[in-house]
Write an enzyme that holds these catalytic residues in place. Structure first.
Site, short mmCIF file in Angstrom:
data_model
loop_
_atom_site.label_atom_id
_atom_site.label_comp_id
_atom_site.label_asym_id
_atom_site.label_seq_id
_atom_site.Cartn_x
_atom_site.Cartn_y
_atom_site.Cartn_z
N THR A 1 5.89 36.10 62.52
CA THR A 1 7.19 36.61 62.97
C THR A 1 7.43 38.11 62.72
O THR A 1 7.72 38.85 63.65
CB THR A 1 8.31 35.80 62.29
N ASP B 1 7.90 35.83 69.91
CA ASP B 1 7.00 36.60 69.05
C ASP B 1 5.59 36.02 68.97
O ASP B 1 4.63 36.72 68.70
CB ASP B 1 7.62 36.73 67.63
N HIS C 1 1.46 28.89 63.22
CA HIS C 1 0.96 30.03 63.99
C HIS C 1 0.50 31.08 63.01
O HIS C 1 0.81 30.98 61.81
CB HIS C 1 2.09 30.56 64.89
P1 AMP Z 1 7.59 32.46 60.32
O1 AMP Z 1 7.24 32.08 58.92
O2 AMP Z 1 6.67 33.55 60.81
O3 AMP Z 1 7.63 31.30 61.19
O4 AMP Z 1 9.06 33.09 60.27
C1 AMP Z 1 10.18 32.54 60.90
C2 AMP Z 1 11.40 32.77 60.07
O5 AMP Z 1 11.68 34.15 59.95
C3 AMP Z 1 12.68 32.23 60.66
O6 AMP Z 1 12.86 30.87 60.42
C4 AMP Z 1 13.75 33.06 59.96
O7 AMP Z 1 14.23 32.39 58.82
C5 AMP Z 1 13.00 34.30 59.51
N1 AMP Z 1 13.60 35.50 60.09
C6 AMP Z 1 13.64 35.83 61.39
N2 AMP Z 1 14.28 36.99 61.59
C7 AMP Z 1 14.67 37.42 60.36
C8 AMP Z 1 15.37 38.58 59.89
N3 AMP Z 1 15.79 39.53 60.72
N4 AMP Z 1 15.56 38.69 58.56
C9 AMP Z 1 15.11 37.74 57.71
N5 AMP Z 1 14.44 36.63 58.10
C10 AMP Z 1 14.22 36.46 59.41
ZN ZN Z 2 8.13 33.72 64.62
ZN ZN Z 3 7.08 30.19 62.35
#
Ligand code: AMP
Ligand code: ZN
Ligand code: ZN
Length: 402
Positions: free
Chosen positions: A67, A235, A339
């Site tokens: 992300t 993303d 992912h």
């Molecule tokens: P991932 O672990 O890569 O799947 O990250 C996804 C998570 O990123 C989401 O569930 C959100 O909780 C977090 N996230 C997304 N945008 C933001 C942001 N601007 N600030 C903090 N956390 C975020």
């Molecule tokens: Zn993501």
């Molecule tokens: Zn994720």
């Protein structure tokens, strides 16, 4: 004298009348919305965007397909090794400090961000911007963030986020933002918890599609539907994982003094200097369902070598496989999808659709690269991009009108 004044007045009036009005762009991110979710027959509103605008077969993320690195690549036009956010969480071994996406102080600290986000480029060139959530939008330095922004609140109602954007668009024109970001996590959360073939993910896909309809309805109500460009993208994608497809890296090299950084699709290893070679050779010998690389040996298309915070050994799991250690494997039993893998794997690809006055209509194209969005935005607003970016306008500008 009077004649010259009248001529000047006429020139000014003509210039004002015919000067191109500044465009509007809303950049919407649906976290973890895989490219092929659009083919499930449950996204009527996005189907309409496809017919009225541009749609790409898929949207290629950067490596690692996570992300924060990807949202920063989209908004800066740079690979993670250049914009500095190389993972959702990582350490600076020199100052012994950490960046974590959940750490409010860290995400607001400008020293981690080495690229220039589009909102900085735009504001420097007199375009007001706003962000209803986006990684990297909350910096303390006022000149590095959008004029208007909301601090990330995972539980903020989705409808409220849309209302916030619509409210910004109703500000007096000299205060109104021309570029706005908007973010929804639904498909990422459900994809992780229930996998890519579950009823829950289909519900999430359909829910986000409903929000597309709601956004357009609200833009209609304020009579801005025809003047606003809206880009819907994600993303990264998602792939199913299982406990059976896991490799315990600690079992392979646990006899050495090593530090395991991160787990899942990607793990970095920081071995002590004295056993560096043994660790690497042992991992190489056992290379099954993963690939192990020295940092300098990573495939060129990862663009993931050139940053001092990347550990000297990087392990990338094959698609659907998970790298674990003895300690932290409990998450795997509770997770059905993830992912972070090789960004050329189609399952890691997201969506890209765009509609509005600056985009072609009913135009379908192949894969678009996410690092090219920043130069695309600069082109739409007719402003100067940074010259040190990785994105290329010539790879993407054919989707624009003119
Ligand atoms: P991932 O672990 O890569 O799947 O990250 C996804 C998570 O990123 C989401 O569930 C959100 O909780 C977090 N996230 C997304 N945008 C933001 C942001 N601007 N600030 C903090 N956390 C975020
Ligand atoms: Zn993501
Ligand atoms: Zn994720």
């Amino acid at each position: 004298m009077k004649k010259r004044f009248l001529l000047l007045l006429l020139f000014v009036i003509t210039a004002i009348t015919f000067a191109a009005p500044k465009p509007y762009v809303i950049l919407v991110s649906f976290d973890g919305f895989r490219w092929d979710y659009l083919n499930r027959g449950i996204t009527p509103n996005l189907e309409k965007v496809k017919a009225d605008g541009v749609s790409a077969l898929s949207f290629r993320p950067v490596f690692p397909s996570k992300t924060f690195p990807n949202h920063l690549s989209i908004i800066t036009g740079m690979y993670p090794a250049h914009h500095g956010i190389i993972a959702n969480s990582f350490g600076d071994p020199f100052s012994k400090s950490f960046y974590r996406m959940g750490d409010t102080n860290a995400v607001r600290d400008g020293r981690w961000y080495l690229g220039e986000a589009f909102w900085e480029t735009a504001e420097r060139q007199n375009i007001i911007t706003a962000s209803y959530f986006w990684p990297g939008s909350e910096l303390q330095l006022s000149y590095r963030r959008p004029t208007y922004r909301e601090y990330y609140d995972h539980n903020r109602l989705y409808e409220k986020r849309i209302d916030g954007v619509v409210n910004w668009l109703q500000l007096p024109s000299d205060k109104r933002p021309r570029f706005i970001t908007l973010y929804f996590h639904e498909t990422d959360s459900q994809g992780h918890e229930f996998g890519t073939d579950s009823p829950q993910i289909n519900e999430a896909i359909n829910k986000l599609d409903g929000l597309v309809g709601l956004l357009f309805q609200k833009l209609d109500e304020i009579k801005m539907r025809d003047s606003v460009n809206v880009i819907f993208l994600s993303d990264h994608g998602m792939t199913n994982i299982s406990v059976e497809r896991s490799i315990n890296i600690e079992k392979i090299v646990g006899q050495y003094k090593v530090k395991f950084i991160d787990d899942g699709p990607l793990m970095m290893i920081g071995p002590a200097k004295e056993n560096f070679n043994e660790v690497y050779q042992t991992l190489k010998k056992n290379e099954k369902h993963y690939k192990v690389y020295l940092r300098e040996e990573l495939p060129d298309y990862f663009h993931f070598s050139n940053h001092p915070f990347i550990a000297p050994i990087v392990i990338v799991a094959d698609l659907g496989w998970s790298l674990i250690t003895n300690r932290r494997s409990d998450w795997l039993a509770k997770t059905k999808g993830t992912h972070g893998y090789d960004n050329n794997q189609l399952d890691m690809h997201g969506i890209f659709l765009a509609v509005g006055p600056n985009f072609k209509k009913n135009y379908r194209t192949g894969t678009i690269w996410n690092i090219d969005v920043y130069p695309l935005l600069c082109k739409i607003f007719e402003i100067m991009p940074r010259t040190n970016i990785d994105g290329k306008l010539e790879r993407i500008e054919f989707i624009l009108n003119r």
